[in-house]
Design an enzyme around this catalytic site. Structure first.
Site, PDB file in Angstrom:
ATOM      1  N   ASN A  64       0.879  -1.225  -0.004  1.00 21.43           N
ATOM      2  CA  ASN A  64       0.134  -0.046   0.089  1.00 21.43           C
ATOM      3  C   ASN A  64       0.897   1.189  -0.036  1.00 21.43           C
ATOM      4  O   ASN A  64       1.487   1.453   1.068  1.00 21.43           O
ATOM      5  CB  ASN A  64      -0.677   0.245   1.342  1.00 21.43           C
ATOM      6  CG  ASN A  64      -1.584   1.052   1.433  1.00 21.43           C
ATOM      7  OD1 ASN A  64      -1.917   1.966   0.331  1.00 21.43           O
ATOM      8  ND2 ASN A  64      -2.306   1.506   2.470  1.00 21.43           N
TER       9      ASN A  64
ATOM     10  N   LYS B 100       0.156   4.100  -0.399  1.00 18.85           N
ATOM     11  CA  LYS B 100      -0.563   5.418   0.285  1.00 18.85           C
ATOM     12  C   LYS B 100      -0.424   6.695  -0.884  1.00 18.85           C
ATOM     13  O   LYS B 100      -0.462   6.427  -1.993  1.00 18.85           O
ATOM     14  CB  LYS B 100      -0.026   5.858   1.573  1.00 18.85           C
ATOM     15  CG  LYS B 100      -0.172   4.461   2.761  1.00 18.85           C
ATOM     16  CD  LYS B 100       0.246   5.018   4.151  1.00 18.85           C
ATOM     17  CE  LYS B 100       0.472   3.655   4.898  1.00 18.85           C
ATOM     18  NZ  LYS B 100       0.180   3.772   6.283  1.00 18.85           N
TER      19      LYS B 100
ATOM     20  N   HIS C 240      -9.593   0.715   4.973  1.00 20.28           N
ATOM     21  CA  HIS C 240      -8.315   1.157   5.434  1.00 20.28           C
ATOM     22  C   HIS C 240      -8.566   2.100   6.554  1.00 20.28           C
ATOM     23  O   HIS C 240      -9.260   2.992   6.293  1.00 20.28           O
ATOM     24  CB  HIS C 240      -7.525   1.700   4.358  1.00 20.28           C
ATOM     25  CG  HIS C 240      -5.981   1.826   4.927  1.00 20.28           C
ATOM     26  ND1 HIS C 240      -5.493   2.839   5.859  1.00 20.28           N
ATOM     27  CD2 HIS C 240      -4.901   0.998   4.843  1.00 20.28           C
ATOM     28  CE1 HIS C 240      -4.481   2.435   5.972  1.00 20.28           C
ATOM     29  NE2 HIS C 240      -3.851   1.329   5.505  1.00 20.28           N
TER      30      HIS C 240
ATOM     31  N   GLU D 248      -7.002   4.621   7.415  1.00 20.75           N
ATOM     32  CA  GLU D 248      -6.769   6.054   7.207  1.00 20.75           C
ATOM     33  C   GLU D 248      -8.040   6.699   6.463  1.00 20.75           C
ATOM     34  O   GLU D 248      -8.302   7.704   6.734  1.00 20.75           O
ATOM     35  CB  GLU D 248      -5.428   6.180   6.337  1.00 20.75           C
ATOM     36  CG  GLU D 248      -4.207   5.965   7.172  1.00 20.75           C
ATOM     37  CD  GLU D 248      -2.874   5.655   6.566  1.00 20.75           C
ATOM     38  OE1 GLU D 248      -2.870   5.700   5.460  1.00 20.75           O
ATOM     39  OE2 GLU D 248      -1.863   5.342   7.166  1.00 20.75           O
TER      40      GLU D 248
ATOM     41  N   GLU E 293      -5.315  -5.014  10.835  1.00 21.35           N
ATOM     42  CA  GLU E 293      -4.420  -3.816  10.802  1.00 21.35           C
ATOM     43  C   GLU E 293      -4.860  -3.081  12.098  1.00 21.35           C
ATOM     44  O   GLU E 293      -5.533  -2.218  12.207  1.00 21.35           O
ATOM     45  CB  GLU E 293      -4.602  -2.984   9.769  1.00 21.35           C
ATOM     46  CG  GLU E 293      -4.345  -3.459   8.392  1.00 21.35           C
ATOM     47  CD  GLU E 293      -3.490  -2.460   7.551  1.00 21.35           C
ATOM     48  OE1 GLU E 293      -2.403  -2.741   6.863  1.00 21.35           O
ATOM     49  OE2 GLU E 293      -4.103  -1.623   7.339  1.00 21.35           O
TER      50      GLU E 293
ATOM     51  N   GLY F 195       2.133   2.745  10.653  1.00 24.63           N
ATOM     52  CA  GLY F 195       3.127   3.817  10.346  1.00 24.63           C
ATOM     53  C   GLY F 195       3.770   4.322  11.508  1.00 24.63           C
ATOM     54  O   GLY F 195       4.075   5.301  11.782  1.00 24.63           O
TER      55      GLY F 195
ATOM     56  N   SER G  54       3.252  -1.805  10.337  1.00 21.18           N
ATOM     57  CA  SER G  54       4.860  -1.733  10.495  1.00 21.18           C
ATOM     58  C   SER G  54       5.301  -3.174  10.407  1.00 21.18           C
ATOM     59  O   SER G  54       6.442  -3.542  10.904  1.00 21.18           O
ATOM     60  CB  SER G  54       5.253  -1.219  11.866  1.00 21.18           C
ATOM     61  OG  SER G  54       4.726   0.162  12.058  1.00 21.18           O
TER      62      SER G  54
HETATM   63  C1  PEP Z   1      -0.907   0.193   5.835  1.00 24.17           C
HETATM   64  O1  PEP Z   1      -0.881   1.278   5.307  1.00 24.17           O
HETATM   65  O2  PEP Z   1      -1.892  -0.596   5.415  1.00 24.17           O
HETATM   66  C2  PEP Z   1       0.175  -0.085   6.620  1.00 24.17           C
HETATM   67  C3  PEP Z   1       0.106  -1.264   7.423  1.00 24.17           C
HETATM   68  O3  PEP Z   1       1.281   0.634   6.958  1.00 24.17           O
HETATM   69  P1  PEP Z   1       2.558   0.550   7.671  1.00 24.17           P
HETATM   70  O4  PEP Z   1       3.163  -0.676   7.221  1.00 24.17           O
HETATM   71  O5  PEP Z   1       3.523   1.674   7.251  1.00 24.17           O
HETATM   72  O6  PEP Z   1       2.358   0.620   9.174  1.00 24.17           O
END
Ligand code: PEP
Length: 255
Positions: free
Chosen positions: A10, A12, A95, A97, A163, A169, A209
């Site tokens: 992803n 983003k 997601h 976000e 998640e 992040g 992460s």
């Molecule tokens: C994500 O955006 O789905 C995600 C898991 O981000 P990150 O790996 O940066 O935590």
């Protein structure tokens, strides 16, 4: 029933046409049909370039969002059929976000996912708890509520992504034990929503992460069937290392 690991990037709101070209040219060379399934989800503007490079390869291209209507007066939105027309194969729905910054709810996330499947797209549907919810012992209840939105989805064209919001992040990762507990609960819930056989074959990805140095441990858990990778997916070498950390095909729960 077996579950082929699925590793999805992803991006983003990152990337340029030049960067997606360089990244995918390197990736398609390396990804073979026998390993994990690989999906790259760049921003909308990069999708045509990404599809062009990935066509005929083992790398599939996904979008990060889509609308729930086929067309209409929805300024700034993109319909699933528009993505399918480009050659996009996957879309991310729900997601955190989107939920946090753009008012996404379980209902709208579910509607987007159903519309995507109607257009022939496969869906990565995201769920996950906040830190406050985890500390209050509400994690499994939150996951149960959020996954109500997968009702009516075709399990053959669906992956769930666990998640935890506190791990996205932030550099904080769920432990393998925390991930396994959540994934096992999600698989039980998927069994209630979609049927036991569908749930045994459903891929449940971990996101939050994931990095080259923690991927193998997370992906080694019984119910962790892949990863949704944000920050670490922007670096082609790092993303390749995560793909490489995924185990071979694993067996479904009923075998
Ligand atoms: C994500 O955006 O789905 C995600 C898991 O981000 P990150 O790996 O940066 O935590």
């Amino acid at each position: 029933m077996s579950r082929r690991p699925l590793i999805a990037a992803n991006w983003k709101m990152h990337g340029t046409v030049a960067s997606v070209q360089a990244y995918l040219e390197a990736l398609v060379e390396r990804v073979a049909g026998s390993g994990p399934e690989v999906v790259v989800c760049p921003p909308f503007t990069l999708l045509p370039a990404a599809v062009l490079i990935a066509t005929g390869s083992e790398v599939a291209i996904g979008a990060q969002n889509c609308h729930w209507e086929d067309a209409g007066a929805f300024t700034g939105e993109v319909a699933p059929a528009m993505l399918a027309e480009l050659g996009v194969r996957w879309v991310i729905a729900g997601h955190s976000e989107r939920r946090q910054y753009f008012g996404e709810s379980d209902a709208t996330a579910g509607a987007r996912a159903r519309a995507a499947q109607r257009a022939g797209l496969d869906v990565i549907f995201c769920v996950g708890e906040t830190l406050e919810q985890r500390e209050a012992g509400e994690t499994l209840a939150v996951l149960e509520r959020q996954s109500t939105a997968i009702d009516g989805l075709d399990p053959a064209h669906l992956a769930l992504a666990y998640e935890p919001i506190w791990a996205i992040g932030t550099g904080k990762t769920a432990t393998a034990t925390q991930a396994q507990e959540a994934h096992a609960a999600l698989r039980r819930r998927a069994g209630e929503m979609l049927g036991e056989s569908a749930s045994a074959g459903l891929r449940i990805l971990y996101g939050g992460s994931v990095k080259p140095d923690n991927a193998a441990q997370l992906l080694g858990e019984r119910d962790v069937d892949g990863a949704l990778v944000g920050g670490a997916s922007l670096d082609a070498e790092g993303f390749w290392a995560i793909i490489h950390a995924a185990p071979g095909e694993r067996r479904g729960a009923e075998e």
